[in-house]
Design an enzyme around this catalytic site. Structure first.
Site, short mmCIF file in Angstrom:
data_model
loop_
_atom_site.label_atom_id
_atom_site.label_comp_id
_atom_site.label_asym_id
_atom_site.label_seq_id
_atom_site.Cartn_x
_atom_site.Cartn_y
_atom_site.Cartn_z
N GLU A 89 0.83 -1.21 0.00
CA GLU A 89 0.00 0.00 0.00
C GLU A 89 0.86 1.25 0.00
O GLU A 89 1.90 1.29 0.66
CB GLU A 89 -0.88 0.03 1.26
N GLY A 154 5.50 -2.61 6.65
CA GLY A 154 6.88 -3.03 6.90
C GLY A 154 7.59 -2.16 7.91
O GLY A 154 7.15 -1.07 8.26
N ASN A 286 -7.49 3.11 14.29
CA ASN A 286 -8.50 2.81 13.28
C ASN A 286 -8.93 1.36 13.46
O ASN A 286 -8.15 0.45 13.20
CB ASN A 286 -7.90 3.03 11.90
N CYS A 329 -3.04 -0.23 8.98
CA CYS A 329 -2.05 -0.64 8.00
C CYS A 329 -2.31 -2.06 7.50
O CYS A 329 -2.46 -2.98 8.27
CB CYS A 329 -0.68 -0.58 8.67
#
Ligand code: SF4
Length: 355
Positions: A89, A154, A286, A329
């Site tokens: 992403e 990462g 989130n 993420c």
């Protein structure tokens, strides 16, 4: 692909350092290799000219759009397909003073933070330095990028050489100001050593440190495979680099309701950060499917930020729109991997959320 391999290949095609710089500059800035008013016949060797179309194709194939997701706040999250089909992403932050992009440095992640979707997959593979820069080149086809934060999927410390190679290119041929390259880490002694060893002639990035708690025992639970630096040691090392680089450290704090929004943490933050060259970024978590934490209300988070401010801590409350890697993420990637059917270019409006 690594940038050093690309340079070597260009060298073997007769490119001198100026020619190499030109190819890398145009690529990283999303410009065609025949860009400019002078015909390239005038200054590039024939062997290099002949090979350029194929090189351009290969560079374009390093990172392509799998899907794009527009946030209500103007952020744009992109699932990027790498040449071998793996997905990562990247996120254009909401429009602001400096157009910023968040990039990924690994497929998956070995740190295993318990609040992060990427952490659930483990490490799948490293990204090559060229794949990291390719996310910027891809992004610049759509929007300007003047700031790059390495906060996507990462842990950059686990892919240190490739991340530093990408930073060196972006800070030179890529035309990104050095303080606008933000290396983000959970805190690894190798990162502090490598960054402190950089001299003034080298690209020196700014640093973001994932703190999340002032309690060593809680940090071990939240970031189970992060290096065993205590919060005190982390801030001490951060402060050394802040003074050395003359950029403030950005401390990242994913706010988890009832976990790290307590009075004890407020006192701990005042003890750790008062007088430090630092900014504290509070990012309400989130919530993700199957994840065990809750997001505090915006009002509660704002009250916490005000209390910290009143006690002398420079605190920013961030909307979770790609400002922070930690919250959501990997959620888009997880969804994309589960989807049946082949990849295609789609634009899907979604609620803004962090990468
Ligand atoms: S928050 Fe960052 S370091 Fe932690 S698991 Fe997710 S990607 Fe890795």
């Amino acid at each position: 692909m690594h940038i050093e391999d690309l340079r070597q290949r260009l060298h073997e095609l007769g490119a001198n350092p100026r020619h190499q710089h030109r190819v890398l500059r145009l690529w990283s800035q999303a410009l065609p290799q025949n860009h400019g008013s002078r015909p390239i016949e005038a200054f590039l060797p024939t062997t290099l000219r002949n090979a350029l179309p194929e090189i351009e194709r290969e560079l374009a194939a390093l990172a392509t759009v799998h899907s794009e997701h527009l946030g209500e706040d103007g952020s744009l999250r992109r699932v990027v397909a790498l040449a071998d089909g793996q997905l990562v992403e990247s996120v254009h932050m909401p429009p602001g003073r400096i157009p910023a992009l968040c990039v990924s440095t690994q497929v998956g992640c070995a740190v295993g933070c318990t609040f992060c979707m990427t952490g659930t997959t483990g490490l799948i593979r490293q990204l090559g330095s060229a794949e990291i820069v390719a996310q910027v080149a891809l992004a610049r086809q759509q929007r300007p990028v003047k700031r790059v934060v390495f906060m996507g999927m990462g842990e950059p410390a686990h892919n240190l050489d490739n991340v530093l190679e990408a930073i060196d290119l972006l800070g030179t041929a890529g035309n990104i100001g050095h303080k606008n390259l933000v290396f983000s880490t959970v805190g690894d002694p190798r990162v502090f050593e490598a960054l402190m060893a950089r001299n003034e002639g080298q690209v020196r990035p700014a640093l973001a440190l994932s703190l999340h708690t002032t309690r060593a025992d809680l940090r071990e639970q939240l970031l189970p495979r992060a290096p065993r630096l205590t919060p005190d040691e982390l801030v001490e090392a951060g402060e050394r680099y802040a003074r050395h680089s003359a950029y403030p450290i950005q401390y990242q704090w994913t706010l988890l309701e009832g976990i790290n929004d307590t009075d004890e943490e407020v006192d701990g933050l005042v003890r750790l950060l008062h007088g430090k060259y630092a900014i504290l970024n509070l990012i309400p978590y989130n919530e993700g499917e199957g994840m065990p934490y809750r997001r505090p209300s915006w009002e509660a988070a704002a009250a916490l930020a005000r209390r910290l401010h009143q006690r002398g801590i420079l605190t920013k409350l961030r909307q979770s729109a790609g400002q922070d890697v930690d919250g959501g993420c990997g959620q888009l990637r997880a969804r994309a991997v589960q989807e049946k059917g082949g990849p295609g270019r789609r634009v899907i409006p979604v609620q803004a959320a962090p990468v």
